[in-house]
Design a protein around this motif. Sequence first.
Motif, PDB file in Angstrom:
ATOM      1  N   ILE A 196       0.835  -1.199   0.000  1.00 59.25           N
ATOM      2  CA  ILE A 196       0.000   0.000   0.000  1.00 59.25           C
ATOM      3  C   ILE A 196       0.872   1.253   0.000  1.00 59.25           C
ATOM      4  N   ASP A 197       1.899   1.282   0.829  1.00 59.60           N
ATOM      5  CA  ASP A 197       2.805   2.436   0.889  1.00 59.60           C
ATOM      6  C   ASP A 197       3.544   2.631  -0.430  1.00 59.60           C
ATOM      7  N   ARG A 198       3.990   1.534  -1.051  1.00 60.19           N
ATOM      8  CA  ARG A 198       4.708   1.626  -2.326  1.00 60.19           C
ATOM      9  C   ARG A 198       3.779   2.166  -3.431  1.00 60.19           C
ATOM     10  N   ILE A 199       2.554   1.669  -3.494  1.00 63.11           N
ATOM     11  CA  ILE A 199       1.594   2.143  -4.499  1.00 63.11           C
ATOM     12  C   ILE A 199       1.309   3.629  -4.293  1.00 63.11           C
ATOM     13  N   ARG A 200       1.096   4.016  -3.034  1.00 66.53           N
ATOM     14  CA  ARG A 200       0.826   5.421  -2.727  1.00 66.53           C
ATOM     15  C   ARG A 200       1.995   6.309  -3.149  1.00 66.53           C
ATOM     16  N   LYS A 201       3.208   5.851  -2.868  1.00 63.86           N
ATOM     17  CA  LYS A 201       4.396   6.628  -3.209  1.00 63.86           C
ATOM     18  C   LYS A 201       4.490   6.828  -4.724  1.00 63.86           C
ATOM     19  N   TRP A 202       4.329   5.754  -5.489  1.00 64.62           N
ATOM     20  CA  TRP A 202       4.475   5.858  -6.939  1.00 64.62           C
ATOM     21  C   TRP A 202       3.352   6.648  -7.582  1.00 64.62           C
ATOM     22  N   ARG A 203       2.157   6.534  -7.053  1.00 61.94           N
ATOM     23  CA  ARG A 203       1.055   7.348  -7.574  1.00 61.94           C
ATOM     24  C   ARG A 203       1.287   8.820  -7.275  1.00 61.94           C
ATOM     25  N   THR A 204       1.807   9.128  -6.116  1.00 64.85           N
ATOM     26  CA  THR A 204       2.114  10.513  -5.763  1.00 64.85           C
ATOM     27  C   THR A 204       3.204  11.062  -6.673  1.00 64.85           C
ATOM     28  N   VAL A 205       4.239  10.262  -6.923  1.00 63.65           N
ATOM     29  CA  VAL A 205       5.316  10.683  -7.832  1.00 63.65           C
ATOM     30  C   VAL A 205       4.757  10.935  -9.227  1.00 63.65           C
ATOM     31  N   LEU A 206       3.885  10.052  -9.702  1.00 65.17           N
ATOM     32  CA  LEU A 206       3.288  10.206 -11.026  1.00 65.17           C
ATOM     33  C   LEU A 206       2.506  11.514 -11.117  1.00 65.17           C
ATOM     34  N   ILE A 207       1.718  11.826 -10.101  1.00 67.04           N
ATOM     35  CA  ILE A 207       0.947  13.067 -10.098  1.00 67.04           C
ATOM     36  C   ILE A 207       1.883  14.279 -10.074  1.00 67.04           C
ATOM     37  N   MET A 208       2.961  14.201  -9.287  1.00 68.23           N
ATOM     38  CA  MET A 208       3.911  15.318  -9.223  1.00 68.23           C
ATOM     39  C   MET A 208       4.594  15.533 -10.565  1.00 68.23           C
ATOM     40  N   VAL A 209       4.915  14.463 -11.281  1.00 66.21           N
ATOM     41  CA  VAL A 209       5.507  14.579 -12.617  1.00 66.21           C
ATOM     42  C   VAL A 209       4.504  15.236 -13.565  1.00 66.21           C
ATOM     43  N   CYS A 210       3.245  14.820 -13.475  1.00 58.99           N
ATOM     44  CA  CYS A 210       2.206  15.430 -14.315  1.00 58.99           C
ATOM     45  C   CYS A 210       2.101  16.928 -14.050  1.00 58.99           C
ATOM     46  N   VAL A 211       2.133  17.320 -12.790  1.00 60.72           N
ATOM     47  CA  VAL A 211       2.068  18.738 -12.439  1.00 60.72           C
ATOM     48  C   VAL A 211       3.287  19.470 -13.013  1.00 60.72           C
ATOM     49  N   ALA A 212       4.469  18.875 -12.867  1.00 54.79           N
ATOM     50  CA  ALA A 212       5.697  19.506 -13.364  1.00 54.79           C
ATOM     51  C   ALA A 212       5.673  19.683 -14.880  1.00 54.79           C
ATOM     52  N   VAL A 213       5.042  18.768 -15.591  1.00 54.66           N
ATOM     53  CA  VAL A 213       4.939  18.871 -17.052  1.00 54.66           C
ATOM     54  C   VAL A 213       3.825  19.838 -17.445  1.00 54.66           C
ATOM     55  N   LEU A 214       2.731  19.832 -16.708  1.00 50.77           N
ATOM     56  CA  LEU A 214       1.580  20.651 -17.070  1.00 50.77           C
ATOM     57  C   LEU A 214       1.834  22.144 -16.890  1.00 50.77           C
ATOM     58  N   VAL A 215       2.639  22.545 -15.939  1.00 54.10           N
ATOM     59  CA  VAL A 215       2.891  23.976 -15.714  1.00 54.10           C
ATOM     60  C   VAL A 215       3.550  24.614 -16.936  1.00 54.10           C
TER      61      VAL A 215
END
Length: 193
Positions: free
Chosen positions: A36-55
């Motif tokens: 659960i912690d690993r999935i949460r971490k990778w999903r959070t990283v994915l969202i942060m990458v999306c934000v970094a690209v979208l700006v």
Amino acid sequence: MQLTDEEIAAMTPAERRALILRLVPRPGGLPSRRTIDRIRKWRTVLIMVCVAVLVPWTVYLALTLPDHYVARNWGATWVGFDILLLTMLVLTAIGGWKRKQFVFPSAFASGVLLLCDAWVDVMTSQRGDDLTQALLSAVLVELPLAFVLIAGPLRLLRYLAVRHGVIQADTHFWRMPIPIPDLYSDHQVPPTP
């Protein structure tokens, strides 16, 4: 040993939450805490990458898009969008009527689609009657309905969390933890947010 209603009423909120956690059986087939912690971490990283690209992408579009553009498939785009919105509203009505949990994501998605609909209608309307109609529709129908569809499930989730002892009644919605199975040992009281 059996607790009386008076003994339960005399307990502190933390003691009641601890009792609830001890009484609720651990469901089988759930992923481990590590997974659960690993999935949460990778999903959070994915969202942060999306934000970094979208700006930078949004800045690029703001600087380069033309003020006027003739779109292909305009009718199919709007009819398709309205079919999607209609489908989500029907699912929300069914979920609400039958008291099923899928009402949470369907209502939230319906509300977001209504916000998008109001935004695009107002932003693409021609000045005059077309813009007036879009503004009236947004202010009187779409935005209030979107608020109800988004806020309703969020309030119900908070109520359920309070009812099941996951949070205290005065906990703000933004501080609500996600109840992860096996997060606490059998006799440990969850921290108060």
